[in-house]
Design a protein around this motif. Structure first.
Motif, PDB file in Angstrom:
ATOM      1  N   UNK A 139      -5.745 -28.516  23.276  1.00 25.08           N
ATOM      2  CA  UNK A 139      -6.800 -28.307  22.269  1.00 25.08           C
ATOM      3  C   UNK A 139      -7.809 -29.440  22.205  1.00 25.08           C
ATOM      4  N   UNK A 140      -7.360 -30.676  22.416  1.00 22.73           N
ATOM      5  CA  UNK A 140      -8.289 -31.807  22.399  1.00 22.73           C
ATOM      6  C   UNK A 140      -9.287 -31.693  23.543  1.00 22.73           C
ATOM      7  N   UNK A 141      -8.789 -31.357  24.722  1.00 18.96           N
ATOM      8  CA  UNK A 141      -9.679 -31.183  25.875  1.00 18.96           C
ATOM      9  C   UNK A 141     -10.676 -30.050  25.609  1.00 18.96           C
TER      10      UNK A 141
ATOM     11  N   UNK B  73     -17.907 -30.075  22.649  1.00 17.07           N
ATOM     12  CA  UNK B  73     -18.813 -31.114  22.159  1.00 17.07           C
ATOM     13  C   UNK B  73     -19.839 -31.501  23.220  1.00 17.07           C
ATOM     14  N   UNK B  74     -19.392 -31.621  24.464  1.00 15.58           N
ATOM     15  CA  UNK B  74     -20.321 -32.042  25.516  1.00 15.58           C
ATOM     16  C   UNK B  74     -21.079 -30.860  26.123  1.00 15.58           C
ATOM     17  N   UNK B  75     -20.812 -29.643  25.637  1.00 14.67           N
ATOM     18  CA  UNK B  75     -21.598 -28.487  26.037  1.00 14.67           C
ATOM     19  C   UNK B  75     -21.155 -27.777  27.293  1.00 14.67           C
ATOM     20  N   UNK B  76     -19.949 -28.036  27.771  1.00 10.66           N
ATOM     21  CA  UNK B  76     -19.468 -27.349  28.983  1.00 10.66           C
ATOM     22  C   UNK B  76     -19.095 -25.899  28.673  1.00 10.66           C
ATOM     23  N   UNK B  77     -18.467 -25.666  27.528  1.00 11.29           N
ATOM     24  CA  UNK B  77     -18.124 -24.316  27.098  1.00 11.29           C
ATOM     25  C   UNK B  77     -18.625 -24.128  25.665  1.00 11.29           C
TER      26      UNK B  77
ATOM     27  N   UNK C  97     -14.756 -19.310  24.156  1.00 16.37           N
ATOM     28  CA  UNK C  97     -13.355 -19.522  23.795  1.00 16.37           C
ATOM     29  C   UNK C  97     -12.794 -18.313  23.068  1.00 16.37           C
ATOM     30  N   UNK C  98     -13.593 -17.702  22.205  1.00  7.35           N
ATOM     31  CA  UNK C  98     -13.126 -16.521  21.483  1.00  7.35           C
ATOM     32  C   UNK C  98     -12.901 -15.348  22.429  1.00  7.35           C
ATOM     33  N   UNK C  99     -13.752 -15.219  23.451  1.00  8.16           N
ATOM     34  CA  UNK C  99     -13.587 -14.120  24.401  1.00  8.16           C
ATOM     35  C   UNK C  99     -12.323 -14.286  25.250  1.00  8.16           C
ATOM     36  N   UNK C 100     -11.886 -15.542  25.420  1.00 13.24           N
ATOM     37  CA  UNK C 100     -10.707 -15.805  26.245  1.00 13.24           C
ATOM     38  C   UNK C 100      -9.406 -15.789  25.440  1.00 13.24           C
ATOM     39  N   UNK C 101      -9.465 -15.383  24.182  1.00 18.81           N
ATOM     40  CA  UNK C 101      -8.274 -15.414  23.339  1.00 18.81           C
ATOM     41  C   UNK C 101      -7.108 -14.638  23.952  1.00 18.81           C
ATOM     42  N   UNK C 102      -7.367 -13.432  24.407  1.00 20.78           N
ATOM     43  CA  UNK C 102      -6.287 -12.591  24.943  1.00 20.78           C
ATOM     44  C   UNK C 102      -5.651 -13.235  26.169  1.00 20.78           C
ATOM     45  N   UNK C 103      -6.501 -13.772  27.054  1.00 26.02           N
ATOM     46  CA  UNK C 103      -5.974 -14.390  28.270  1.00 26.02           C
ATOM     47  C   UNK C 103      -5.135 -15.629  27.933  1.00 26.02           C
ATOM     48  N   UNK C 104      -5.608 -16.418  26.977  1.00 22.41           N
ATOM     49  CA  UNK C 104      -4.874 -17.608  26.565  1.00 22.41           C
ATOM     50  C   UNK C 104      -3.544 -17.215  25.940  1.00 22.41           C
ATOM     51  N   UNK C 105      -3.548 -16.183  25.098  1.00 18.19           N
ATOM     52  CA  UNK C 105      -2.308 -15.732  24.454  1.00 18.19           C
ATOM     53  C   UNK C 105      -1.277 -15.293  25.490  1.00 18.19           C
ATOM     54  N   UNK C 106      -1.737 -14.538  26.494  1.00 17.91           N
ATOM     55  CA  UNK C 106      -0.819 -14.084  27.549  1.00 17.91           C
ATOM     56  C   UNK C 106      -0.299 -15.269  28.353  1.00 17.91           C
ATOM     57  N   UNK C 107      -1.185 -16.203  28.694  1.00 18.37           N
ATOM     58  CA  UNK C 107      -0.770 -17.375  29.472  1.00 18.37           C
ATOM     59  C   UNK C 107       0.256 -18.202  28.696  1.00 18.37           C
ATOM     60  N   UNK C 108       0.056 -18.354  27.394  1.00 18.99           N
ATOM     61  CA  UNK C 108       0.997 -19.116  26.584  1.00 18.99           C
ATOM     62  C   UNK C 108       2.348 -18.411  26.517  1.00 18.99           C
ATOM     63  N   UNK C 109       2.334 -17.077  26.392  1.00 23.52           N
ATOM     64  CA  UNK C 109       3.587 -16.326  26.353  1.00 23.52           C
ATOM     65  C   UNK C 109       4.361 -16.469  27.654  1.00 23.52           C
TER      66      UNK C 109
ATOM     67  N   UNK D  38      -8.531 -25.542  17.851  1.00 28.04           N
ATOM     68  CA  UNK D  38      -9.601 -26.063  18.713  1.00 28.04           C
ATOM     69  C   UNK D  38     -10.880 -25.256  18.527  1.00 28.04           C
ATOM     70  N   UNK D  39     -10.764 -23.939  18.365  1.00 28.18           N
ATOM     71  CA  UNK D  39     -11.938 -23.096  18.142  1.00 28.18           C
ATOM     72  C   UNK D  39     -12.612 -23.449  16.818  1.00 28.18           C
ATOM     73  N   UNK D  40     -11.811 -23.645  15.766  1.00 30.08           N
ATOM     74  CA  UNK D  40     -12.373 -23.990  14.460  1.00 30.08           C
ATOM     75  C   UNK D  40     -13.096 -25.335  14.494  1.00 30.08           C
ATOM     76  N   UNK D  41     -12.454 -26.324  15.121  1.00 31.34           N
ATOM     77  CA  UNK D  41     -13.080 -27.646  15.200  1.00 31.34           C
ATOM     78  C   UNK D  41     -14.330 -27.590  16.073  1.00 31.34           C
ATOM     79  N   UNK D  42     -14.253 -26.864  17.187  1.00 29.37           N
ATOM     80  CA  UNK D  42     -15.412 -26.715  18.054  1.00 29.37           C
ATOM     81  C   UNK D  42     -16.567 -26.025  17.342  1.00 29.37           C
ATOM     82  N   UNK D  43     -16.264 -25.034  16.498  1.00 26.60           N
ATOM     83  CA  UNK D  43     -17.315 -24.333  15.747  1.00 26.60           C
ATOM     84  C   UNK D  43     -18.015 -25.284  14.783  1.00 26.60           C
ATOM     85  N   UNK D  44     -17.256 -26.184  14.169  1.00 26.58           N
ATOM     86  CA  UNK D  44     -17.870 -27.164  13.264  1.00 26.58           C
ATOM     87  C   UNK D  44     -18.820 -28.086  14.013  1.00 26.58           C
ATOM     88  N   UNK D  45     -18.410 -28.509  15.210  1.00 26.54           N
ATOM     89  CA  UNK D  45     -19.283 -29.371  16.010  1.00 26.54           C
ATOM     90  C   UNK D  45     -20.556 -28.619  16.421  1.00 26.54           C
ATOM     91  N   UNK D  46     -20.401 -27.366  16.830  1.00 27.65           N
ATOM     92  CA  UNK D  46     -21.580 -26.587  17.226  1.00 27.65           C
ATOM     93  C   UNK D  46     -22.520 -26.382  16.043  1.00 27.65           C
TER      94      UNK D  46
END
Length: 271
Positions: free
Chosen positions: A191-193, A199-203, A208-220, A249-257
């Protein structure tokens, strides 16, 4: 004299003030950063070695939980060869030394890269180093107090079901505890990464929200590989906190954006 009217000595001083360094100076500073980090690790390892017995007993906590008895757990660990105890010693000292020295190594690394950062990046450097240490400790603790006890308990129950006699070699046990804990501590940096990339504008947060399903499956999948039990309780204990870290990480990233957009709007209004 240089083109700007400064002599060589004054020009060198100006370079020092502005933080500009030659390649060899960067290389020398990097060498000292490595030396300080190694020194911090060695001091941490020596400190752990001084309390090796207590640290060894502490690292047997997952095994005691798995057997439900400290006396039974103490009778399970064996060594197959005379040199096995040295492997145990090295792994315990490595984990302890690395954990104790991690804050100092992050500080030395931060000092090394700080001159090459802009003001905005420098402002997030110290919080990022602190967050990296906290997340690493959280990952190690989660592994040690939750995942490992569940995994070992399942192994014990499964062997008892088949009426197998289970003998734990001290080398294999401590190797699993050490490297499993370090691996999960490293995974908790995810999440820190992610926030830093936002913050630096790479993503973007939308990506991140669109990748939620893929991340959930990868974590499982990752949780299923680490927890051989495969039961819903073990998988939930392993995967739910990891996915919650991604949402954090999404919530914190949204605050920065949002803060970045507000700043840009303010600058536009000033113009």
């Amino acid at each position: 004299m240089t083109d700007s009217g400064l002599d060589k000595e004054e020009f060198d001083e100006e370079l020092d003030v502005n933080g500009n360094m030659s390649f060899l100076e960067h290389l020398e500073e990097f060498r000292w950063t490595l030396a300080r980090s190694v020194g911090a690790f060695l001091l941490g390892a020596i400190l752990v070695a001084c309390f090796l017995g207590q640290v060894s007993d502490f690292l047997q906590y997952p095994l005691r939980v798995a057997y439900g008895s400290a006396e039974v757990a103490e009778q399970q660990l064996v060594t197959r060869n005379p040199m096995g105890v040295f492997s145990v010693f090295i792994q315990i000292v490595f984990l302890g030394g690395f954990t104790l020295s991690l804050p100092f190594m992050l500080y030395f690394l931060g000092r090394f890269i700080a001159p090459g950062l802009n003001e905005r990046e420098k402002r997030i450097l110290i919080p990022s180093c602190f967050a990296a240490f906290v997340l690493f400790i959280a990952g190690v603790a989660f592994s040690f107090f939750a995942v490992l006890p569940l995994t070992l308990s399942f192994c014990v129950r499964l062997n008892n079901y088949f009426h197998f006699t289970l003998w734990w070699t001290a080398t294999d046990y401590f190797s699993m505890v050490v490297w499993f804990s370090i691996a999960l501590g490293g995974f908790f940096q995810f999440p820190l990464i992610t926030v830093i990339l936002v913050v630096i504008g790479v993503v973007t947060v939308e990506q991140l929200k669109r990748f939620r399903r893929f991340v959930a499956v990868a974590i499982m999948v990752f949780a299923a590989l680490l927890t051989p039990g495969g039961d819903p309780i073990s998988l939930s204990i392993m995967s739910v906190p990891m996915y919650l870290l991604y949402e954090l990480a999404i919530l914190i990233g949204a605050r920065f954006e949002r803060a970045k957009r507000d700043k840009e709007l303010a600058e536009t209004d000033d113009l």
